[in-house]
Structure formats: structure tokens, C-alpha cells
Motif scaffolding. Sequence first.
Motif, short mmCIF file in Angstrom:
data_model
loop_
_atom_site.label_atom_id
_atom_site.label_comp_id
_atom_site.label_asym_id
_atom_site.label_seq_id
_atom_site.Cartn_x
_atom_site.Cartn_y
_atom_site.Cartn_z
N ARG A 1 0.45 4.07 1.36
CA ARG A 1 0.47 4.74 2.66
C ARG A 1 -0.03 3.78 3.72
NH1 ARG A 1 -4.68 8.79 1.87
NH2 ARG A 1 -6.05 7.16 1.16
N GLU A 2 0.19 4.12 4.96
CA GLU A 2 -0.19 3.23 6.04
C GLU A 2 -1.69 3.24 6.27
OE1 GLU A 2 1.99 3.23 9.66
OE2 GLU A 2 3.84 3.81 8.66
N ALA A 3 -2.22 2.11 6.68
CA ALA A 3 -3.63 2.00 7.02
C ALA A 3 -3.88 2.66 8.37
CB ALA A 3 -4.04 0.53 7.07
N MET A 4 -5.12 2.95 8.65
CA MET A 4 -5.51 3.57 9.89
C MET A 4 -5.21 2.64 11.07
SD MET A 4 -9.39 4.76 10.96
CE MET A 4 -9.60 5.74 9.50
N ALA B 1 0.85 -1.19 0.00
CA ALA B 1 0.00 0.00 0.00
C ALA B 1 0.89 1.25 0.00
CB ALA B 1 -0.91 0.00 1.22
N GLY C 1 -10.86 9.76 1.21
CA GLY C 1 -9.58 9.07 1.12
C GLY C 1 -8.38 9.98 1.21
N LEU D 1 -12.01 10.86 5.71
CA LEU D 1 -12.21 9.42 5.67
C LEU D 1 -12.99 9.01 4.42
CD1 LEU D 1 -12.12 6.62 7.11
CD2 LEU D 1 -14.33 7.23 8.09
N ALA E 1 -9.20 3.91 14.36
CA ALA E 1 -10.41 3.33 13.78
C ALA E 1 -11.53 3.27 14.82
CB ALA E 1 -10.12 1.93 13.23
#
Length: 116
Positions: free
Chosen positions: A21-24, A19, A115, A112, A29
Amino acid sequence: MSALDLLPVTDVTPCCEPAPREAMPAHQAEEMARTVKALADPARLRLLSMVAAHDDGEACVCDLTEPLGLSQPTVSHHLKILVDAGFLTRSKRATWAYYRIVPGSLDKVAALLTGI
């Protein structure tokens, strides 16, 4: 060689690109879920819209009850949830409560959804 013997892996190619960028993170979350949950009701979404639509950006609970078609205690309950979630501020004047949208309070939700 028996059916259970495994051959060594010689080529370890990832199935897809990582990915960009990093995920949440989990804690973020959970916080965002609480925030979005406050908006996940048609009456509360309408209340935010109704407060924002007032000329001065402020609405009295007395202005919100009839157009929403709910009782005053029910409207007050929904408004309290929006205040607790940080979307509205509340100020009391005499016997009435007035509500105003907190500037920037919807930015995290918008980011959110878009994106960003």
C-alpha cells in the motif's frame, strides 16, 4: 576498456517487492506529527485518561489538578493543547471549565500505531 568504462545493465531485477500500500503523504505526516506531539507528554496522556475515567466522560479542571500533582495554570495549559489538537472539548460553567473527549479523536492515532 578503461577502468572508467561502464558495462550496460542487462538485468534490472528489483531488490524487493513493492510496498502493498502507499506510504503516508508528506502533508499527512506533518499533520499527524502535530497531533502526536500533543500526546507526547506524560501529563497530557494522564489527563486524557483521567477525563475518560470519569463516569459521565466529563471532568472539571478542579477534579484534575490535585490528582495530577500540577498547578491549576499548568493543568489548564496542558488541557488547552489537547483542546487545540482536537482531543478534548471545553465548556465553561460559572467559574469552572469542563472537558470531554471528542468521540473518534483518537482513531487516527490508533490506526497509525496499529498499522490499519
